[in-house]
Design a protein around this motif. Sequence first.
Motif, mmCIF file in Angstrom:
data_model
loop_
_atom_site.group_PDB
_atom_site.id
_atom_site.type_symbol
_atom_site.label_atom_id
_atom_site.label_comp_id
_atom_site.label_asym_id
_atom_site.label_seq_id
_atom_site.Cartn_x
_atom_site.Cartn_y
_atom_site.Cartn_z
ATOM 1 N N SER A 68 -69.574 -9.442 44.618
ATOM 2 C CA SER A 68 -68.841 -9.844 43.422
ATOM 3 C C SER A 68 -68.556 -8.631 42.539
ATOM 4 O O SER A 68 -69.435 -7.797 42.310
ATOM 5 N N SER A 70 -68.411 -7.344 39.212
ATOM 6 C CA SER A 70 -69.034 -7.824 37.990
ATOM 7 C C SER A 70 -68.137 -7.762 36.750
ATOM 8 O O SER A 70 -68.144 -8.701 35.941
ATOM 9 N N TYR A 73 -66.111 -10.897 36.736
ATOM 10 C CA TYR A 73 -66.938 -12.081 36.520
ATOM 11 C C TYR A 73 -67.334 -12.212 35.050
ATOM 12 O O TYR A 73 -67.364 -13.309 34.488
ATOM 13 N N HIS A 108 -73.220 -11.339 45.591
ATOM 14 C CA HIS A 108 -73.128 -12.781 45.359
ATOM 15 C C HIS A 108 -74.046 -13.498 46.333
ATOM 16 O O HIS A 108 -74.826 -14.359 45.951
ATOM 17 N N ARG A 222 -61.845 -10.646 42.437
ATOM 18 C CA ARG A 222 -63.104 -11.320 42.125
ATOM 19 C C ARG A 222 -64.221 -10.878 43.068
ATOM 20 O O ARG A 222 -65.319 -10.570 42.629
#
Length: 256
Positions: A68, A70, A73, A108, A222
């Motif tokens: 992921s 970050s 996110y 993730h 993402r």
Amino acid sequence: MLKQVQHDELGVGCALIALILLLFPVAAQAQSYQCRIDGALPTSPRISRPADQPVRVRPIDGFVLALSWSPEYCKGREDDSRAATQCGALDNRDREHRRIGDFGFVLHGLWPETRGSDYPQWCAPVRPLAPAIVRRNLCMMPSARLINRQWAKHGRCLTDNPGTYFRISRVLFDAVRFPDMDRLSRERDLTIGAFRKAFAAANDGLNADMIRLSVNSRGWLREVRLCLARNYRPRACPAHLQRNKDSRRLNIWRGY
């Protein structure tokens, strides 16, 4: 009984050493971020299987290592207490709502796959993880809830030992090398295809067809998802894993 891919320590070690040798380039540049854990840890939550997600025990054919990004996110989650250790303020005096570091890519999860889209999940009930396991992995997965959820949904399908699951995950994550994300984020007309090639070029033995991206509806990165065979070596991604068009424009949020 979940024994189809049970790993002993020797077998796991051999496979992981082989993967590191395969992925570790001569001029490798690891991700640069800072993480420091001090004080009390967030309590490990009890993770319950959502009613709309069935138990699926399936033979494991391979894995996806989901990484992921970050900064993307955390965009809009700066004040979300559930994401505080990853996204909160560094100088927050409230330890429970303070970010523990600056992050680029974080893990993730390591997701077992089967042949087809019916991947295994929620294979058996689990208890909240011991604080020592959370602390050991919090800089890689900066959320106690995420760590517990990945074990409950995915890890238990691989092994009945959470230490083994996170050990495999950590060595795989540490083996990956990342391209210069700051430079790529500033490129005009960056495409998904160009990013996949740049990511592959940073890792010997990794080709663009072994990489899938998750982007949002506006084209912002993402996640990067690496496809691995059952022995943890990179492999071409299966057909059921959707692939975005290489010509599609890609945006990368730097966090500022």
